[in-house]
Design a protein around this motif. Structure first.
Motif, PDB file in Angstrom:
ATOM      1  N   GLY A   1       0.997  -1.343  -0.114  1.00 16.66           N
ATOM      2  CA  GLY A   1      -0.024   0.144   0.155  1.00 16.66           C
ATOM      3  C   GLY A   1       0.849   1.350   0.135  1.00 16.66           C
ATOM      4  O   GLY A   1       2.096   1.379   0.260  1.00 16.66           O
ATOM      5  N   ASP A   2       0.179   2.574  -0.448  1.00 13.99           N
ATOM      6  CA  ASP A   2       0.798   3.520  -0.493  1.00 13.99           C
ATOM      7  C   ASP A   2       1.487   4.102   0.920  1.00 13.99           C
ATOM      8  O   ASP A   2       2.773   4.505   0.767  1.00 13.99           O
ATOM      9  N   ALA A   3       1.129   3.818   1.955  1.00 14.52           N
ATOM     10  CA  ALA A   3       1.565   4.203   3.114  1.00 14.52           C
ATOM     11  C   ALA A   3       2.942   3.313   3.417  1.00 14.52           C
ATOM     12  O   ALA A   3       3.946   3.652   3.873  1.00 14.52           O
ATOM     13  N   GLU A   4       2.777   1.971   3.190  1.00 14.46           N
ATOM     14  CA  GLU A   4       3.674   0.999   3.323  1.00 14.46           C
ATOM     15  C   GLU A   4       4.878   1.181   2.510  1.00 14.46           C
ATOM     16  O   GLU A   4       6.302   1.051   2.895  1.00 14.46           O
ATOM     17  N   VAL A   5       4.656   1.747   1.320  1.00 13.85           N
ATOM     18  CA  VAL A   5       5.836   1.759   0.245  1.00 13.85           C
ATOM     19  C   VAL A   5       6.689   2.933   0.793  1.00 13.85           C
ATOM     20  O   VAL A   5       8.020   2.849   0.551  1.00 13.85           O
ATOM     21  N   ALA A   6       6.222   3.802   1.326  1.00 12.61           N
ATOM     22  CA  ALA A   6       6.907   4.987   1.855  1.00 12.61           C
ATOM     23  C   ALA A   6       8.005   4.445   3.043  1.00 12.61           C
ATOM     24  O   ALA A   6       9.079   4.847   2.909  1.00 12.61           O
ATOM     25  N   VAL A   7       7.660   3.875   3.776  1.00  6.67           N
ATOM     26  CA  VAL A   7       8.528   3.225   4.926  1.00  6.67           C
ATOM     27  C   VAL A   7       9.293   2.208   4.354  1.00  6.67           C
ATOM     28  O   VAL A   7      10.434   2.184   4.630  1.00  6.67           O
ATOM     29  N   ARG A   8       8.987   1.500   3.524  1.00 10.38           N
ATOM     30  CA  ARG A   8       9.877   0.307   2.877  1.00 10.38           C
ATOM     31  C   ARG A   8      10.978   1.172   2.108  1.00 10.38           C
ATOM     32  O   ARG A   8      12.241   0.686   2.133  1.00 10.38           O
ATOM     33  N   ALA A   9      10.565   2.078   1.271  1.00 10.26           N
ATOM     34  CA  ALA A   9      11.537   2.897   0.641  1.00 10.26           C
ATOM     35  C   ALA A   9      12.591   3.504   1.471  1.00 10.26           C
ATOM     36  O   ALA A   9      13.961   3.483   1.203  1.00 10.26           O
ATOM     37  N   MET A  10      12.221   4.301   2.671  1.00 13.66           N
ATOM     38  CA  MET A  10      13.209   4.640   3.492  1.00 13.66           C
ATOM     39  C   MET A  10      14.020   3.567   4.210  1.00 13.66           C
ATOM     40  O   MET A  10      15.261   3.738   4.404  1.00 13.66           O
ATOM     41  N   GLU A  11      13.532   2.416   4.432  1.00 10.99           N
ATOM     42  CA  GLU A  11      14.228   1.304   4.986  1.00 10.99           C
ATOM     43  C   GLU A  11      15.350   0.639   3.892  1.00 10.99           C
ATOM     44  O   GLU A  11      16.501   0.328   4.249  1.00 10.99           O
ATOM     45  N   ALA A  12      14.901   0.995   2.548  1.00 11.60           N
ATOM     46  CA  ALA A  12      15.781   0.204   1.658  1.00 11.60           C
ATOM     47  C   ALA A  12      17.223   1.373   1.389  1.00 11.60           C
ATOM     48  O   ALA A  12      18.021   0.861   0.919  1.00 11.60           O
ATOM     49  N   GLY A  13      16.935   2.620   1.772  1.00 11.48           N
ATOM     50  CA  GLY A  13      18.038   3.471   1.370  1.00 11.48           C
ATOM     51  C   GLY A  13      17.584   4.721   0.667  1.00 11.48           C
ATOM     52  O   GLY A  13      18.388   5.628   0.478  1.00 11.48           O
ATOM     53  N   VAL A  14      16.290   4.831   0.516  1.00 13.48           N
ATOM     54  CA  VAL A  14      15.798   5.967  -0.172  1.00 13.48           C
ATOM     55  C   VAL A  14      16.038   7.331   0.701  1.00 13.48           C
ATOM     56  O   VAL A  14      15.807   7.329   2.015  1.00 13.48           O
ATOM     57  N   ASP A  15      16.267   8.590   0.233  1.00 13.09           N
ATOM     58  CA  ASP A  15      16.083   9.907   1.134  1.00 13.09           C
ATOM     59  C   ASP A  15      14.924  10.675   0.571  1.00 13.09           C
ATOM     60  O   ASP A  15      14.489  11.215   1.479  1.00 13.09           O
ATOM     61  N   LEU A  16      14.626  10.938  -0.487  1.00 11.24           N
ATOM     62  CA  LEU A  16      13.463  11.607  -1.041  1.00 11.24           C
ATOM     63  C   LEU A  16      12.244  10.674  -1.569  1.00 11.24           C
ATOM     64  O   LEU A  16      12.533   9.855  -2.444  1.00 11.24           O
TER      65      LEU A  16
END
Length: 595
Positions: A341-356
């Motif tokens: 889901g859109d909320a979970e994607v944001a957290v997983r992207a951050m966990e993966a190493g995304v900054d923005l």
């Protein structure tokens, strides 16, 4: 339309410009490290999360209500979206209406949004979240790759795009195109260009990259990418972003609508996809944008690269040594929304190493999910601080902290000026590729009757007008998907003409365009075809002469006319192999004719 007069700007000394001055003064004494540390130390957790989000805001004037902002963000004005979400950045598109009032309107919108970002406010304001707002200037972004991906249209200077530059083979021209593009963006307050495209387009059927890529050869793509990074960042003073990591060049699926899979082995990825990103990193690229695609050889988990820690941290950070900002591709694309889901994607992207996080379709839910992840320990505030530090460092080093506002009075002295337009013409002239010629070209069109027909009402008109300026008497008949009756009419017109110029675009999916060319070549009048996007078109038809321009950018019309008439000797060379429709190679990388 909002306007910021010199008097108005001077009068804002106690408001946004005062904040700007403070922001600009701090780095001069503290340096980048001092600025970043002191800023983070004063930021609340919501401010830190907001700093890691880049969102679209709607409307020509961000100080005026727009219902689209209200439905997405819960507040109607673009400036309030920036204030309330503490956004780190915004992004402009034609469909957000940001460009509707031309360069002056874009500059005014940029300054209004920056003013909102630079405001400070006392604690306890009932109409704003409690807490002191730390003044941090915005990233203001767009996708100005040029060619088929162009957001800022005329009067801004137009270039023919990446594959055209690949055909020209000149890293100097690639740098020039980026430099001029960057200078004109910065003049209207845009300080981030999500370019250059670092994908190696080895799949002719690629529906989303194609001519956005410089070439099917990684070494040529790498050279062009490095040149453009320097052009954007050093000459143009805008942040560049190489995309789409780990490489989107070998897919037949558009990640806007599905989840592509790259089947390259680790060795193939290293040889084909990695070199342009490695070149961008060596050139000091500020950002790298992720791709929404599967690469099982780099991460067999089934997660798209945008949320893959093995790919973004393991490969991009650890193996390639990139220490700049990692930004997602747009999070409203289907390729990243299918599994989580859109909320979970944001957290997983951050966990993966995304900054923005770019363009979350559910920005409030995404923000709240990241805040909750920090509160529960899934993400630490120290991890968030590292991401914010990278973003702030980029803003400082690219001069955004020191000079967040553009100068409206200078817009007309930079955007679309004659020197830039002349340079664009010269660059474009060197990209046009002549792939076949039976002696028909060059041709003197003075007092000759020339029929211009085929794909694209705007483009055929521009080519006809360019030929008319060189002395031709032109007529025009246009249809993107010509019917039998339209083809018959075009043949009739051709028989009373001295030359036919027919434009094509992606004929692999348009048999009627091929039928038009074939009918015209039977008219008895010499026919010149112009593939105004994919060079692969030329494998589907034969004509007296065949040109490739790699885009239908406005700047190509004059170049086509100059090549046809011999005022320019074509020197472009194919930057890709052109396959036969049934298999094999029709034309090879490097093919091209001159007079």
């Amino acid at each position: 339309m909002i306007t910021l007069s010199r008097r108005h700007l001077i009068g804002m000394g106690a408001g946004a410009l005062a904040a700007s001055a403070v922001v600009g003064a701090l780095p001069a004494s503290a340096g980048v490290k001092g600025y970043v540390q002191s800023t983070i130390a004063r930021m609340s957790l919501p401010e830190k999360v907001g700093q890691l989000m880049v969102q679209e805001v709607y409307g020509v004037d961000p100080t005026v209500d727009d219902s689209r902002n209200l439905s997405k963000y819960g507040t109607a004005k673009g400036v309030d979206v920036v204030r309330d979400l503490h956004l780190g950045g915004v992004i402009y598109f034609a469909w957000t209406n940001t460009y509707d009032n031309g360069p002056d309107g874009v500059a005014a919108a940029s300054n209004a949004l920056q003013e909102a970002s630079l405001e400070t406010r006392p604690k306890g304001r009932p109409d704003r979240p409690v807490g002191t707002k730390v003044a941090v200037p915005l990233l203001i972004a767009t996708d100005q790759e040029q060619g088929i991906v162009t957001r800022f249209g005329p009067p801004a200077t137009q270039f023919p795009g990446s594959m055209a530059l690949g055909a020209g083979r000149s890293t100097k021209d690639a740098r020039t195109a980026a430099a001029i593009t960057g200078k004109e963006l910065r003049a209207v307050g845009i300080n981030v260009d999500f370019a250059p495209d670092a994908d190696v387009n080895v799949n002719p059927d690629n529906p989303v990259i194609g001519v956005r890529s410089f070439s099917s050869r990684p070494d040529l793509v790498a050279d062009m990418v490095a040149a453009q990074v320097v052009g954007y960042q050093i000459d143009g003073k805008v942040c560049a972003s190489a995309k789409h990591f780990p490489g989107h060049g070998d897919t037949a699926t558009d990640s806007h609508y599905g989840l592509p899979e790259i089947t390259h082995t680790p060795e193939e990825w290293k040889a084909l996809d990695a070199p342009p990103f490695e070149a961008a990193i060596r050139a000091g690229v500020d950002m790298i944008m992720t791709a929404h695609l599967l690469v099982p050889a780099l991460d067999p988990s089934g997660d798209p690269a945008s949320v893959s820690r093995p790919i973004l941290t393991g490969v991009l950070r650890d193996q390639l040594g990139f220490d700049g900002v990692i930004v997602t591709d747009a999070l409203d694309m289907a390729g990243v929304r299918q599994k989580y889901g859109d909320a979970e994607v944001a957290v997983r992207a951050m966990e993966a190493g995304v900054d923005l996080l770019l363009m979350s379709p559910a920005p409030l839910a995404a923000r709240d999910a990241v805040l909750e992840a920090v509160r529960t320990g899934r993400l630490t505030e120290a991890q968030l601080d590292e991401k914010v530090a990278r973003v702030l460092t980029m803003k400082y080093r690219r001069g955004i902290v020191e000079r967040p506002l553009c100068e409206p009075a200078l817009v007309d002295r930079i955007v679309g000026i004659p020197q830039h337009l002349e340079a664009a013409d010269e660059v474009t002239d060197r990209t046009v590729t002549l792939v076949s010629n039976d002696g028909t070209l060059p041709v003197d069109v003075t007092d000759r009757r020339v029929l211009v027909c085929g794909w694209g009402a705007t483009t055929t008109t521009a080519v006809a007008d360019a030929l008319a300026r060189l002395g031709a008497t032109t007529t025009r008949q246009t249809s993107n998907a010509p019917t039998a009756a339209q083809i018959t009419a075009a043949v009739t017109a051709a028989r009373s003409s001295d030359l036919v110029v027919v434009l094509t675009n992606n004929v692999a999916t348009s048999a009627s365009q091929v039928n038009l060319v074939k009918a015209l070549t039977g008219s008895g009048t010499p026919v010149v075809t112009v593939a105004v996007r994919n060079p692969y078109d030329v494998a589907y038809y034969e004509a007296n002469a065949e040109l490739c321009t790699y885009s239908y950018s406005p700047v190509i019309a004059g170049a086509v006319a100059r090549v046809i008439t011999g005022r320019v000797n074509p020197q472009g060379r194919l930057p890709v192999d052109v396959p036969k429709p049934g298999g094999g190679v029709y034309l090879s990388f490097g093919d091209g004719l001159s007079y």
